[in-house]
Design a protein around this motif. Structure first.
Motif, PDB file in Angstrom:
ATOM      1  N   GLU B  40      -1.010 -43.503  -3.985  1.00  0.00           N
ATOM      2  CA  GLU B  40       0.327 -42.926  -3.829  1.00  0.00           C
ATOM      3  C   GLU B  40       0.316 -41.731  -2.886  1.00  0.00           C
ATOM      4  O   GLU B  40       1.235 -41.560  -2.077  1.00  0.00           O
ATOM      5  N   ALA B  41      -0.694 -40.890  -3.010  1.00  0.00           N
ATOM      6  CA  ALA B  41      -0.763 -39.695  -2.166  1.00  0.00           C
ATOM      7  C   ALA B  41      -0.886 -40.086  -0.697  1.00  0.00           C
ATOM      8  O   ALA B  41      -0.183 -39.572   0.170  1.00  0.00           O
ATOM      9  N   PHE B  42      -1.779 -41.048  -0.413  1.00  0.00           N
ATOM     10  CA  PHE B  42      -1.970 -41.418   0.980  1.00  0.00           C
ATOM     11  C   PHE B  42      -0.805 -42.267   1.492  1.00  0.00           C
ATOM     12  O   PHE B  42      -0.463 -42.219   2.677  1.00  0.00           O
ATOM     13  N   GLY B  43      -0.187 -43.012   0.599  1.00  0.00           N
ATOM     14  CA  GLY B  43       1.027 -43.743   0.976  1.00  0.00           C
ATOM     15  C   GLY B  43       2.124 -42.781   1.416  1.00  0.00           C
ATOM     16  O   GLY B  43       2.782 -42.977   2.443  1.00  0.00           O
ATOM     17  N   PHE B  44       2.277 -41.696   0.664  1.00  0.00           N
ATOM     18  CA  PHE B  44       3.226 -40.634   1.042  1.00  0.00           C
ATOM     19  C   PHE B  44       2.867 -40.069   2.416  1.00  0.00           C
ATOM     20  O   PHE B  44       3.727 -39.909   3.288  1.00  0.00           O
ATOM     21  N   MET B  45       1.580 -39.775   2.610  1.00  0.00           N
ATOM     22  CA  MET B  45       1.148 -39.195   3.886  1.00  0.00           C
ATOM     23  C   MET B  45       1.436 -40.141   5.049  1.00  0.00           C
ATOM     24  O   MET B  45       1.856 -39.719   6.127  1.00  0.00           O
TER      25      MET B  45
END
Lengths: 100, 100
Positions: B40-45
């Motif tokens: 999720e964090a890298f998807g956001f990024m």
């Protein structure tokens, strides 16, 4: 696989990892990658993120435009393990593929 | 568009940007996003990177597993501009879309 490397083993591994050095003030290894622009820097991060996710071993990293500062250590082991060396090698290989 | 905002205008803009605050020690705004996991964090990024690249205005950010610390400022203007506010709004909108 995730056993903490001795200082000696860490130094030896770093000798085969161009650009990687011992992190200051903690048991970890680090490298600053500099690319041509944000497109290349984030492209590198995206490829590295896929490798990291597959390994279930993730970097600490900071991106400012074309620069990516990476720090690797294995939290559970309290230091640097073979996982960090493997991810560092993969990151070097990915960066090498980036034109420019 | 890229004129530096006054302290008053910056405060007013921050009032409409949940989670964003003045950065310590420099003229910038920041927010720490916390997600469910690295995916999720890298998807956001990744989504934020596409917006940033299209705007030609890029964040300073640090990712550690599920956490993304963002700092925004406009180098050329020596402070916070409408570009930073726009990117901050876009990041909030992207984070809101993330399930979990």
């Amino acid at each position: 696989m995730t056993e903490r490397l001795s200082a000696e083993a860490r130094r030896q591994a770093l000798g085969e990892l161009p650009g990687w050095t011992e992190a200051q003030g903690r048991e970890a290894i680090g490298k600053t990658f500099v690319f041509k622009d944000f497109n290349e820097a984030f492209g590198f991060m995206t490829r590295a993120a896929l490798v990291a996710e597959k390994m279930d071993h993730h970097p600490e990293w900071r991106n400012v435009y074309k620069t990516v500062e990476v720090v690797l250590s294995t939290h559970d082991a309290g230091g640097v393990t073979a996982l960090d060396i493997e991810l560092a090698k993969a990151m070097n290989a990915i960066a090498k593929l980036t034109p420019g």
